[in-house]
Structures are given as C-alpha cells and as structure tokens.
Design a protein around this motif. Sequence first.
Motif, PDB file in Angstrom:
ATOM      1  N   TRP A  70       0.840  -1.198   0.000  1.00 35.03           N
ATOM      2  CA  TRP A  70       0.000   0.000   0.000  1.00 35.03           C
ATOM      3  C   TRP A  70       0.877   1.251   0.000  1.00 35.03           C
ATOM      4  CZ3 TRP A  70      -4.438  -1.357  -1.596  1.00 35.03           C
ATOM      5  CH2 TRP A  70      -5.026  -2.542  -1.171  1.00 35.03           C
ATOM      6  N   TRP A 116      -2.988   8.388   6.322  1.00 30.41           N
ATOM      7  CA  TRP A 116      -1.976   8.489   5.276  1.00 30.41           C
ATOM      8  C   TRP A 116      -0.721   9.110   5.875  1.00 30.41           C
ATOM      9  CZ3 TRP A 116      -7.067   8.621   4.643  1.00 30.41           C
ATOM     10  CH2 TRP A 116      -7.647   8.047   3.505  1.00 30.41           C
ATOM     11  N   TYR A 124       1.526   3.451  -8.032  1.00 33.91           N
ATOM     12  CA  TYR A 124       0.638   3.057  -6.955  1.00 33.91           C
ATOM     13  C   TYR A 124       0.769   1.563  -6.711  1.00 33.91           C
ATOM     14  CZ  TYR A 124      -2.396   1.635 -10.836  1.00 33.91           C
ATOM     15  OH  TYR A 124      -2.893   1.060 -11.974  1.00 33.91           O
ATOM     16  N   LEU A 179       0.752  11.832  -9.280  1.00 30.21           N
ATOM     17  CA  LEU A 179       0.911  10.406  -9.003  1.00 30.21           C
ATOM     18  C   LEU A 179       1.759   9.745 -10.077  1.00 30.21           C
ATOM     19  CD1 LEU A 179      -0.005   7.849  -7.358  1.00 30.21           C
ATOM     20  CD2 LEU A 179      -1.918   7.710  -8.981  1.00 30.21           C
ATOM     21  N   TYR A 239       4.922  10.005  -5.662  1.00 31.87           N
ATOM     22  CA  TYR A 239       4.469  11.225  -6.316  1.00 31.87           C
ATOM     23  C   TYR A 239       5.682  12.062  -6.713  1.00 31.87           C
ATOM     24  CZ  TYR A 239       0.156   9.945  -3.927  1.00 31.87           C
ATOM     25  OH  TYR A 239      -0.940   9.245  -3.469  1.00 31.87           O
ATOM     26  N   PHE A 254       3.232  10.636   4.488  1.00 25.90           N
ATOM     27  CA  PHE A 254       4.188  10.877   3.419  1.00 25.90           C
ATOM     28  C   PHE A 254       5.617  10.769   3.962  1.00 25.90           C
ATOM     29  CE2 PHE A 254       1.548  12.367  -0.031  1.00 25.90           C
ATOM     30  CZ  PHE A 254       0.400  12.813   0.591  1.00 25.90           C
ATOM     31  N   GLN A 299       4.287   7.604  -0.124  1.00 20.79           N
ATOM     32  CA  GLN A 299       3.101   7.782   0.721  1.00 20.79           C
ATOM     33  C   GLN A 299       2.503   6.415   1.023  1.00 20.79           C
ATOM     34  OE1 GLN A 299      -0.481   8.235  -1.394  1.00 20.79           O
ATOM     35  NE2 GLN A 299      -1.180   7.113   0.390  1.00 20.79           N
ATOM     36  N   TYR A 357      -0.746   4.143   2.897  1.00 17.65           N
ATOM     37  CA  TYR A 357      -2.136   4.212   3.320  1.00 17.65           C
ATOM     38  C   TYR A 357      -2.415   3.020   4.218  1.00 17.65           C
ATOM     39  CZ  TYR A 357      -7.108   3.227   3.194  1.00 17.65           C
ATOM     40  OH  TYR A 357      -8.387   2.918   3.547  1.00 17.65           O
ATOM     41  N   TYR A 363       8.039  12.035  -3.448  1.00 14.04           N
ATOM     42  CA  TYR A 363       7.515  11.636  -2.132  1.00 14.04           C
ATOM     43  C   TYR A 363       6.918  10.232  -2.210  1.00 14.04           C
ATOM     44  CZ  TYR A 363       7.562  16.626  -0.928  1.00 14.04           C
ATOM     45  OH  TYR A 363       7.933  17.935  -0.675  1.00 14.04           O
ATOM     46  N   ALA A 402       2.513   4.504  -2.554  1.00 15.10           N
ATOM     47  CA  ALA A 402       2.477   5.284  -3.789  1.00 15.10           C
ATOM     48  C   ALA A 402       3.678   6.231  -3.828  1.00 15.10           C
ATOM     49  CB  ALA A 402       1.178   6.088  -3.867  1.00 15.10           C
TER      50      ALA A 402
END
Lengths: 118, 107
Positions: free
Chosen positions: B32, B96, B49, B46, B36, B98, B89, B91, B87, B34
């Motif tokens: 989970w 969330w 993911y 984004l 960016y 970062f 991140q 979840y 960054y 991502a």
Amino acid sequence: EVQLLESGGGLVQPGGSLRLSCAASGFTFSSYAMSWVRQAPGKGLEWVSAIGGSGDRTNYADSVKGRFTISRDNSKNTLYLQVNSLRAEDTAVYYCAKVHDWGFLDVWGKGTTVTVSS
Amino acid sequence: DIQMTQSPSTLSASVRDRVTITCRASQTISTWLAWYQQKPGKAPKLLIYKASSLESGVPSRFSGSGSGTEFTLTISSLQPDDFATYYCQQYNSYSWTFGQGTKVEIK
C-alpha cells in the motif's frame, strides 16, 4: 476531465477561522473518499484529513484534531475543510485530493494558500 | 502511527543517470505505497501506486518495487523534466503518511 478546484484561502490572524472549499467535476463525487493535504512553505507534504464518500467516516492528523473539521456536500460535488483556532504553523498551501479505492491520491487540485499572521 | 523515511534527502545526478530513491516504513504496509512527483509551485502528480503499478501516462523509465517495509523508486535514465522532488506515501487504516521527500537536483 476530472478536476478539483480549491478556494477559500487567505490571510487570517492567529486564533481565526476559515472555510476551505474544493469543487469537484468529471467523476461521481459521492463514490469516492476525499482528502486534504497541506504543504508549509519550503516543507514536505502533510496529510491533514479524509472523509468517506457518504461522509460517514472521517479521520484527522493529530496536529489538527479538534481544530479542523472535514465535511462534504454530495449534492454540490463540494468538499470542505473548516479550519479553526489557526496557528502560525498552519500556514501552508492546502490541496484537496481524490482517494482511489486502493488508498492512493490520484487527482489533486492546484491548492489554496492559508497564511496565519498578525 | 506509521512513519515513512526516505533516503537520500537530496540527490545530485546528471541526465541519463540511473536514479534510485528508497522509502522505509516503520511497520509492514504490504504494497500500500504510492510515489508522487512534485515540481515547484505545482501540485503533486501520481507516478506509481500499489508499490509497482505505473499510473497511466507516466513514462516507462519510472518503476517501483518492494513490499512490506522497504520500497524503491527507480528512474532508469534521468531526463531534464525529471528534476523535481519525489515523495512516497503509505495508506493504512484510513490514515496516510508521506515521506519527507527526495529532491533530485542537476549535478
């Protein structure tokens, strides 16, 4: 086209309040959770708050809990963030973002700037 | 709360270099995760993911890998448009976090 447009930022004195808005278009707004993320000048990204598609579930970062309130009006396709008891450290660009079902933030607005200063 | 630690904080590289950024989670997050990209004065964009899935429209020189607590973002051949801050991140449980960001600068 999927779009998010924030508004409502401005200059406010310490202890003051603002209501930030995020107008959504191009997708079924009520089907998705939404989030607010902020970025202080020269700093990194900080997650602030999130709300479920029906508004039934909310969560907040510890730094804003009890001072900020997230809400949404699905009839107006609009997300809100009520920011109260503002402090200098709340000065930041505030972004709204659409939350994909898998938890990543796939669409972002351009941001609205909040400046807390006397 | 889950903490995310990126390294390095700053990276100096040249065009066509292979670049790798690492992100570590304080506890397991499966995939989970991502990534960016953010350029000055712009909203984040984004890139990756679910740790390794490339977002539509993102060039194939970007790739992600990892699971559990350790993840990497790789740019296989750095292009002029890639100089930016990146960054990670996570979840988890409607929360969330970062990473602190990695700025990729021109060498």
